[in-house]
Design a protein around this motif. Structure first.
Motif, short mmCIF file in Angstrom:
data_model
loop_
_atom_site.label_atom_id
_atom_site.label_comp_id
_atom_site.label_asym_id
_atom_site.label_seq_id
_atom_site.Cartn_x
_atom_site.Cartn_y
_atom_site.Cartn_z
N ARG A 243 39.44 -8.82 -41.90
CA ARG A 243 38.53 -8.93 -43.05
C ARG A 243 38.64 -7.69 -43.93
O ARG A 243 38.77 -6.57 -43.42
CB ARG A 243 37.09 -9.14 -42.58
N GLY A 244 38.60 -7.92 -45.21
CA GLY A 244 38.75 -6.82 -46.16
C GLY A 244 40.20 -6.44 -46.39
O GLY A 244 40.50 -5.47 -47.08
N GLY A 245 41.13 -7.23 -45.84
CA GLY A 245 42.54 -6.86 -45.81
C GLY A 245 43.27 -6.86 -47.15
O GLY A 245 44.39 -6.36 -47.23
N SER A 246 42.64 -7.39 -48.20
CA SER A 246 43.32 -7.34 -49.51
C SER A 246 43.52 -5.91 -49.97
O SER A 246 44.49 -5.60 -50.67
CB SER A 246 42.53 -8.11 -50.56
N ASP A 247 42.59 -5.02 -49.61
CA ASP A 247 42.75 -3.60 -49.95
C ASP A 247 44.07 -3.09 -49.35
O ASP A 247 44.80 -2.32 -49.98
CB ASP A 247 41.61 -2.76 -49.37
N SER B 121 41.70 -11.15 -53.99
CA SER B 121 40.98 -11.70 -52.83
C SER B 121 40.56 -13.13 -53.12
O SER B 121 40.61 -13.58 -54.27
CB SER B 121 39.70 -10.91 -52.57
N ALA B 122 40.08 -13.80 -52.10
CA ALA B 122 39.55 -15.16 -52.28
C ALA B 122 38.27 -15.10 -53.11
O ALA B 122 37.55 -14.10 -53.10
CB ALA B 122 39.26 -15.77 -50.91
N GLU C 12 42.94 -17.17 -50.79
CA GLU C 12 43.64 -16.29 -51.72
C GLU C 12 44.66 -17.08 -52.56
O GLU C 12 44.99 -16.70 -53.67
CB GLU C 12 44.34 -15.16 -50.97
N PHE D 233 45.54 -9.91 -48.26
CA PHE D 233 45.00 -10.20 -46.91
C PHE D 233 45.92 -11.03 -46.03
O PHE D 233 45.55 -11.44 -44.96
CB PHE D 233 43.62 -10.85 -47.14
N THR E 297 35.94 -16.98 -48.14
CA THR E 297 36.51 -16.73 -46.80
C THR E 297 35.45 -17.01 -45.73
O THR E 297 35.75 -17.62 -44.69
CB THR E 297 37.03 -15.29 -46.70
N1 ASP Z 1 39.19 -12.61 -48.44
C1 ASP Z 1 39.31 -11.71 -47.33
C2 ASP Z 1 37.93 -11.34 -46.80
O1 ASP Z 1 36.93 -11.82 -47.33
C3 ASP Z 1 40.09 -10.47 -47.66
C4 ASP Z 1 39.47 -9.57 -48.68
O2 ASP Z 1 38.61 -10.00 -49.45
O3 ASP Z 1 39.88 -8.40 -48.75
O4 ASP Z 1 37.83 -10.61 -45.86
#
Ligand code: ASP
Ligand code: ADP
Ligand code: MG
Length: 412
Positions: free
Chosen positions: A150-154, A41-42, A74, A136, A47
């Motif tokens: 958001r949260g898309g790295s998972d 992730s970033a 990222e 992400f 982000t």
């Molecule tokens: N950097 C992105 C976010 O903050 C993706 C992630 O962290 O999963 O939503």
């Protein structure tokens, strides 16, 4: 040798020291003989910072450009992490989402992965390299850069684990696993040693951020075992995998909450076939994600319909409602952005009656008014006023004795 996909969230790579610690862990894992693909992730809250900057220069930042901007976060962390790994003499190579073959649909800011063409990753693994992939992000079928929400790295991590046939996907974060409630709200919350795919999915859908919803869907659909754990203590965390029928299910695994939704009510619509279809088709056509829906009993041939939508989609929803009210002869509509949702999730709920009653009694005891209720076979959710949310979560956690732990032992 096996293949592991490891994902590191923003706090795990927040500064140079954290990046070096993560690099060491990756090199150690690789040294034990496993192939490793890393999704990152970033750094920290970068982000959020980029998003803020976009709103500083534009009143309504264009979605395509927002994706171009956010994916830069990222790109920074993936290259820095790769450099730190190379310093150990371990071969490694970084890839953007596009280079990694993450192909998505064309919906900017919440694109869905439609295909993963992972040849470059496979080539890197075959060459003995650790592949570092920017989370992400992907490239759309129209060749534009997209983000997965958001949260898309998972989601990137679990999708890659599925496609590459990894033994497991490790999600490294700032807590030691999935807890019985958000530890920021309930300090006594316990780490859950294991969780079924269905429970993880319901927890993600009802507001627990620790695993992004799409990633939980991927894990369940492709049977990818997910290990959520800490990149600070490195101790074993929570295993999310297929339900074990020989083990007793906890009645309640967790209590979750979500304050990112708003309630909308369309008032006094005629109660006849086709009305709900008209309302929700209009919303779907504008890409609004409707969550809970409740229709009242009708009086004198008219009824109210209430539903919830994400706060960020409220403005779009209200403009759809202007039109829908006219089309359906409703008397009007109202909205309340100040609501929250509190949910109980547990696979054992299926076979244990009385959970809903106890939930409502607990909320009543706290003088919390319930505005909407919805259930699935393993979840009960109540919409309440936002200022009541944290009190409700703590009361439910206590009433269901979740600090005492659940059935079954630990595993690692
Ligand atoms: N950097 C992105 C976010 O903050 C993706 C992630 O962290 O999963 O939503
Ligand atoms: P990352 O940046 O590593 O992806 P997130 O912030 O997305 O991390 O997710 C981890 C956070 O999720 C934790 O710090 C915690 O406050 C929050 N959280 C919410 N509900 C839960 C839960 N049930 N169990 C664990 N963490 C939770
Ligand atoms: Mg996250």
């Amino acid at each position: 040798v096996g293949l592991l996909v490891q994902k590191y969230g923003g706090t795990s790579v927040a500064d140079a020291d954290r990046i070096k610690a993560v690099a060491e862990h990756i090199v150690r894992t690789r040294g034990q003989g496993d192939d490793v693909v890393v999704v990152v992730s970033a750094m920290g809250k970068s982000t959020d910072d980029l998003e803020r900057l976009a709103h500083d220069v534009s009143q309504a930042p264009a979605a395509r450009e927002m994706d171009m901007l956010l994916t830069a976060g990222e790109r920074i962390s993936m290259s820095l992490l790769c450099m730190a790994i190379l310093d150990h003499g371990q071969r490694a190579v970084s890839f953007t989402g596009s280079q990694a073959g993450i192909v998505t649909d064309t919906v900017h800011r919440k694109a869905k992965i439609v295909e993963v063409r992972a040849d470059r990753i496979r080539e890197a693994i075959a060459a003995g390299e650790v592949a570092i992939v920017a989370g992400f992000q992907g490239v759309s079928t129209a060749r534009d850069i997209t983000t997965l929400g958001r949260g898309g790295s998972d989601t990137t991590a679990v999708a890659l684990a599925a496609v590459l046939g990894a033994e497991a996907c490790e999600i490294y974060t700032d807590v030691a696993g999935v807890y019985s409630a958000d530890p920021r709200v309930v300090p006594e919350a316990r780490r859950l040693p294991r969780l079924s795919f269905d429970e993880a999915l319901e927890m993600a859908a009802s507001g627990s951020e620790v695993l992004a919803l799409r990633s939980a869907e991927f894990a369940r659909n492709y049977g990818v075992p997910v290990h959520v754990r800490s990149s600070f203590s490195w101790e074993p965390g929570t295993w999310v995998r297929e339900e074990d029928p020989t083990m007793e299910q906890a009645i309640i695994s967790g209590v979750t909450h979500d304050t990112t939704e708003a309630k909308v009510t369309i008032e006094q619509v005629p109660d006849r076939p086709g009305i709900a279809a008209t309302v929700f088709r209009a919303l779907a056509d504008e890409d609004v994600n409707v969550d809970m829906i409740v229709q009242n009993v009708s009086t004198a041939g008219h009824t109210d319909i209430s539903f919830t939508v994400p706060n960020e989609e409220l403005a779009r929803t209200l403009s759809v409602m202007e039109k829908v009210v006219k089309e359906t002869d409703a008397s009007g509509f109202s909205n309340d952005p100040g609501i929250g949702r509190v949910s109980l999730v547990g696979a054992g709920m299926r076979t244990n009656p009385g959970v809903a009653a106890k939930m409502f009694e607990t909320l009543a005891g706290e003088k919390v008014n319930i505005e909407m209720i919805s259930t699935s076979s393993i979840r009960i959710s109540c919409v309440v006023q936002e200022p009541d949310v944290e009190r409700a979560v703590r009361a439910l956690h206590k009433a269901f004795e979740l600090e005492r732990g659940t059935a079954g032992g630990d595993e690692s």
